[in-house]
Design an enzyme around this catalytic site. Structure first.
Site, PDB file in Angstrom:
ATOM      1  N   ASN A 164      10.316 -47.883  17.335  1.00 33.38           N
ATOM      2  CA  ASN A 164      10.197 -49.225  15.956  1.00 33.38           C
ATOM      3  C   ASN A 164      10.857 -47.899  15.082  1.00 33.38           C
ATOM      4  OD1 ASN A 164       7.615 -47.775  15.819  1.00 33.38           O
ATOM      5  ND2 ASN A 164       6.931 -48.692  17.526  1.00 33.38           N
ATOM      6  N   ASP A 182       4.956 -52.083  22.330  1.00 35.35           N
ATOM      7  CA  ASP A 182       3.914 -53.360  23.340  1.00 35.35           C
ATOM      8  C   ASP A 182       4.795 -53.082  24.607  1.00 35.35           C
ATOM      9  OD1 ASP A 182       2.141 -53.507  21.656  1.00 35.35           O
ATOM     10  OD2 ASP A 182       3.255 -55.262  19.954  1.00 35.35           O
ATOM     11  N   LYS A 226      24.261 -43.610  32.307  1.00 35.10           N
ATOM     12  CA  LYS A 226      23.876 -44.740  31.170  1.00 35.10           C
ATOM     13  C   LYS A 226      24.698 -45.623  31.204  1.00 35.10           C
ATOM     14  CE  LYS A 226      26.618 -44.274  26.882  1.00 35.10           C
ATOM     15  NZ  LYS A 226      27.866 -43.896  26.842  1.00 35.10           N
ATOM     16  N   PHE A 233      -5.086 -49.812  13.444  1.00 35.23           N
ATOM     17  CA  PHE A 233      -4.274 -50.003  12.344  1.00 35.23           C
ATOM     18  C   PHE A 233      -3.691 -51.154  13.150  1.00 35.23           C
ATOM     19  CE2 PHE A 233      -3.500 -46.982   9.449  1.00 35.23           C
ATOM     20  CZ  PHE A 233      -4.988 -45.754   9.987  1.00 35.23           C
ATOM     21  N   LYS A 258      -7.488 -58.884  16.208  1.00 32.83           N
ATOM     22  CA  LYS A 258      -7.499 -57.747  16.979  1.00 32.83           C
ATOM     23  C   LYS A 258      -9.158 -56.349  16.426  1.00 32.83           C
ATOM     24  CE  LYS A 258      -2.700 -57.584  16.046  1.00 32.83           C
ATOM     25  NZ  LYS A 258      -1.418 -57.297  15.042  1.00 32.83           N
ATOM     26  N   LYS A 269     -10.296 -55.767  21.036  1.00 33.52           N
ATOM     27  CA  LYS A 269      -9.967 -54.475  21.502  1.00 33.52           C
ATOM     28  C   LYS A 269     -11.492 -53.682  20.709  1.00 33.52           C
ATOM     29  CE  LYS A 269      -4.588 -54.482  19.772  1.00 33.52           C
ATOM     30  NZ  LYS A 269      -4.166 -53.411  20.304  1.00 33.52           N
TER      31      LYS A 269
HETATM   32  N1  CTP Z   1      -1.983 -49.945  20.582  1.00 38.05           N
HETATM   33  C1  CTP Z   1      -2.457 -49.239  21.557  1.00 38.05           C
HETATM   34  N2  CTP Z   1      -1.679 -49.993  22.481  1.00 38.05           N
HETATM   35  C2  CTP Z   1      -0.690 -50.599  22.862  1.00 38.05           C
HETATM   36  C3  CTP Z   1      -0.283 -51.672  21.572  1.00 38.05           C
HETATM   37  C4  CTP Z   1      -1.243 -50.814  19.661  1.00 38.05           C
HETATM   38  O1  CTP Z   1      -3.512 -49.276  21.202  1.00 38.05           O
HETATM   39  N3  CTP Z   1       0.297 -50.735  23.609  1.00 38.05           N
HETATM   40  C5  CTP Z   1      -3.067 -50.340  19.107  1.00 38.05           C
HETATM   41  C6  CTP Z   1      -1.836 -49.614  17.530  1.00 38.05           C
HETATM   42  O2  CTP Z   1      -1.799 -48.135  17.607  1.00 38.05           O
HETATM   43  C7  CTP Z   1      -2.903 -50.071  16.621  1.00 38.05           C
HETATM   44  C8  CTP Z   1      -3.352 -51.311  16.821  1.00 38.05           C
HETATM   45  O3  CTP Z   1      -3.969 -51.050  18.526  1.00 38.05           O
HETATM   46  O4  CTP Z   1      -3.757 -49.456  15.991  1.00 38.05           O
HETATM   47  C9  CTP Z   1      -3.134 -52.154  16.511  1.00 38.05           C
HETATM   48  O5  CTP Z   1      -1.433 -52.593  16.927  1.00 38.05           O
HETATM   49  P1  CTP Z   1      -0.155 -53.935  16.817  1.00 38.05           P
HETATM   50  O6  CTP Z   1       0.711 -53.552  16.434  1.00 38.05           O
HETATM   51  O7  CTP Z   1      -0.641 -54.166  14.985  1.00 38.05           O
HETATM   52  O8  CTP Z   1      -0.757 -55.034  17.651  1.00 38.05           O
HETATM   53  P2  CTP Z   1      -0.560 -55.051  19.016  1.00 38.05           P
HETATM   54  O9  CTP Z   1      -2.208 -55.366  19.792  1.00 38.05           O
HETATM   55  O10 CTP Z   1       0.138 -54.361  19.435  1.00 38.05           O
HETATM   56  O11 CTP Z   1      -0.702 -56.375  18.918  1.00 38.05           O
HETATM   57  P3  CTP Z   1       0.904 -58.064  18.392  1.00 38.05           P
HETATM   58  O12 CTP Z   1       1.972 -56.946  18.188  1.00 38.05           O
HETATM   59  O13 CTP Z   1       0.969 -58.939  19.094  1.00 38.05           O
HETATM   60  O14 CTP Z   1       1.078 -58.322  16.992  1.00 38.05           O
END
Ligand code: CTP
Length: 400
Positions: free
Chosen positions: A210, A280, A290, A323, A337, A341
């Site tokens: 990303n 994710d 490759k 975050f 969240k 979490k």
């Molecule tokens: N996070 C994490 N592990 C993951 C994904 C996210 O620890 N596999 C943490 C990120 O570092 C952030 C928080 O979870 O502090 C929220 O991340 P975000 O990307 O906003 O949300 P997601 O939980 O990934 O949900 P979505 O992408 O569906 O909004």
């Protein structure tokens, strides 16, 4: 004296005491600081730009419209760079300008753009020092949080005796060293900060990732370290570097690597600030060769472990800050969240405004605490927002 990792901006105005500034610069440099200098044109009657440049390795910024060495926004970038601004010597004139928001030279303009701690070491004739107008201007600045380093009494360059001689460079430096020591409010605390993206390899040259630059996480790590905390900075791939004796930088690539490192240090830390934009999903299969071009390519992805949720399950004494990056239903999604979490707080980043947030130096955030309180910030630099997060959230969590 220890000025390791400190960025010191010195502003020189036109007093004979300016001849002592190279000594002050030397003391800061010997203590490990990086020093830059802004000067009024009058100051350069008493000290040369060559002397300062030879010591600091930076040009002196004294021309507001010097397009060769500096951009027109130097008064902003130099003040973003600096941790403190020391105006030494400060004449009655520059003090008057600063007290009234006048910005017509590089020192007063930088002062107006500076939002961190300012120190002023005045130097002038005793009659000017005792003038009620000058004293009223000093009160105005003191009420705004500026710290004055008192001038000394004795022989003045003009032949008079009395108060008005700039404090000696060593005393100015000691005063500032004491100030930095008093700021070590997170000393003894150990904190994990994660930053940047994670990359999930598809083949030897491609990955799922990303746009995260890591700037926010690195700014948080640096700000924590400057307050005395020991920081374990676990970062995905970024272009950033950090060299601070309180920061241990651990570079990782994948989500699994980041999880493993977080777990390795978890028992020892007071808390975790999970700023990384964790991927994710990861490809189910990694191709050792490759992948060759074709009309269509389908990559099957599988969900990654949620690092924060995993850490929440293992929680003993640690606090956890997450975050949330949202494009819609921002507050309700972030709150969801926070609860799912099991966090102590979540910091909402909006992805709605393309000019701030990911990749940019600026952001706007909203802190949402588990007690339901909500603290929005203004749009600001990521460095300033790092201080905002620490002041509004981290200090409390560390002292719970
Ligand atoms: N996070 C994490 N592990 C993951 C994904 C996210 O620890 N596999 C943490 C990120 O570092 C952030 C928080 O979870 O502090 C929220 O991340 P975000 O990307 O906003 O949300 P997601 O939980 O990934 O949900 P979505 O992408 O569906 O909004």
């Amino acid at each position: 004296m220890n000025f390791q990792n400190k960025h010191v901006l010195i502003g020189i105005s036109g007093s004979i005491a300016a001849y002592k500034v190279p000594i002050l610069v030397r003391i800061f440099l010997q203590g490990g600081a990086d020093v830059r200098v802004v000067a009024t044109k009058n100051a350069l009657q008493f000290v040369t730009p060559t002397t300062i440049k030879t010591l600091t390795n930076y040009d002196v910024y004294y021309e507001m419209f010097d397009n060769v060495h500096f951009s027109g926004t130097e008064h902003i970038s130099i003040t973003d760079w600096a941790d403190i601004f020391v105006i030494a010597p400060a004449t009655a004139n520059i003090i008057g300008k600063m007290a009234h928001g006048i910005a017509d030279d590089t020192v007063s303009t930088s002062f107006l753009a500076f939002n961190k701690q300012v120190f002023i070491a005045p130097a002038m004739n005793v009659k000017m020092w005792n003038n009620p107008i000058l004293q009223r201007n000093i009160d105005i600045l003191k009420n705004l949080g500026v710290i004055f380093i008192q001038p000394e009494s004795g022989d003045l360059a003009c032949g008079y005796q009395g108060t008005g001689r700039m404090a000696e460079p060593l005393d100015i430096a000691k005063y500032i060293d004491d100030y930095f020591n008093s700021q070590q409010i997170l000393s003894g605390k150990k904190i994990i900060v994660t930053a940047g993206p994670t990359h999930e390899p598809i083949d030897p040259v491609r990955f799922v990732g990303n746009k995260s630059s890591g700037k926010m996480g690195f700014a948080i790590a640096e700000a924590l370290a400057n307050l005395g905390a020991e920081v374990i900075l676990i970062s995905g791939p970024t272009c950033l570097t950090i060299s601070h004796s309180n920061v241990k930088l651990i570079n990782v690539t994948t989500t699994q690597d980041m999880l493993d490192k977080c777990i390795e240090y978890y028992d020892d830390v007071d808390g975790v600030i999970m700023n990384a934009a964790v991927a994710d999903f990861r490809p189910v299969n990694f191709s050792k060769e490759k992948i060759k071009k074709s009309e269509h390519l389908t990559i099957e992805l599988v969900k990654n472990t949620d690092i924060l949720s995993q850490l929440a399950k293992m929680k003993k004494h640690q606090w956890l800050i997450g975050f949330a990056l949202e494009t819609d239903n921002e507050l309700s999604n972030a709150l969801e969240k926070l609860k799912s979490k099991n966090l102590d707080a979540i910091i909402l980043n909006s992805a709605k405004d393309e000019n701030i947030g990911m990749g940019s130096d600026y952001n706007q955030i909203t802190i949402i605490k588990s007690d339901g309180s909500i603290i929005p910030s203004d749009v600001d630099t990521k460095k300033s927002l790092a201080h905002f997060i620490i002041e509004k959230l981290v200090v409390d969590l560390c002292n719970k």
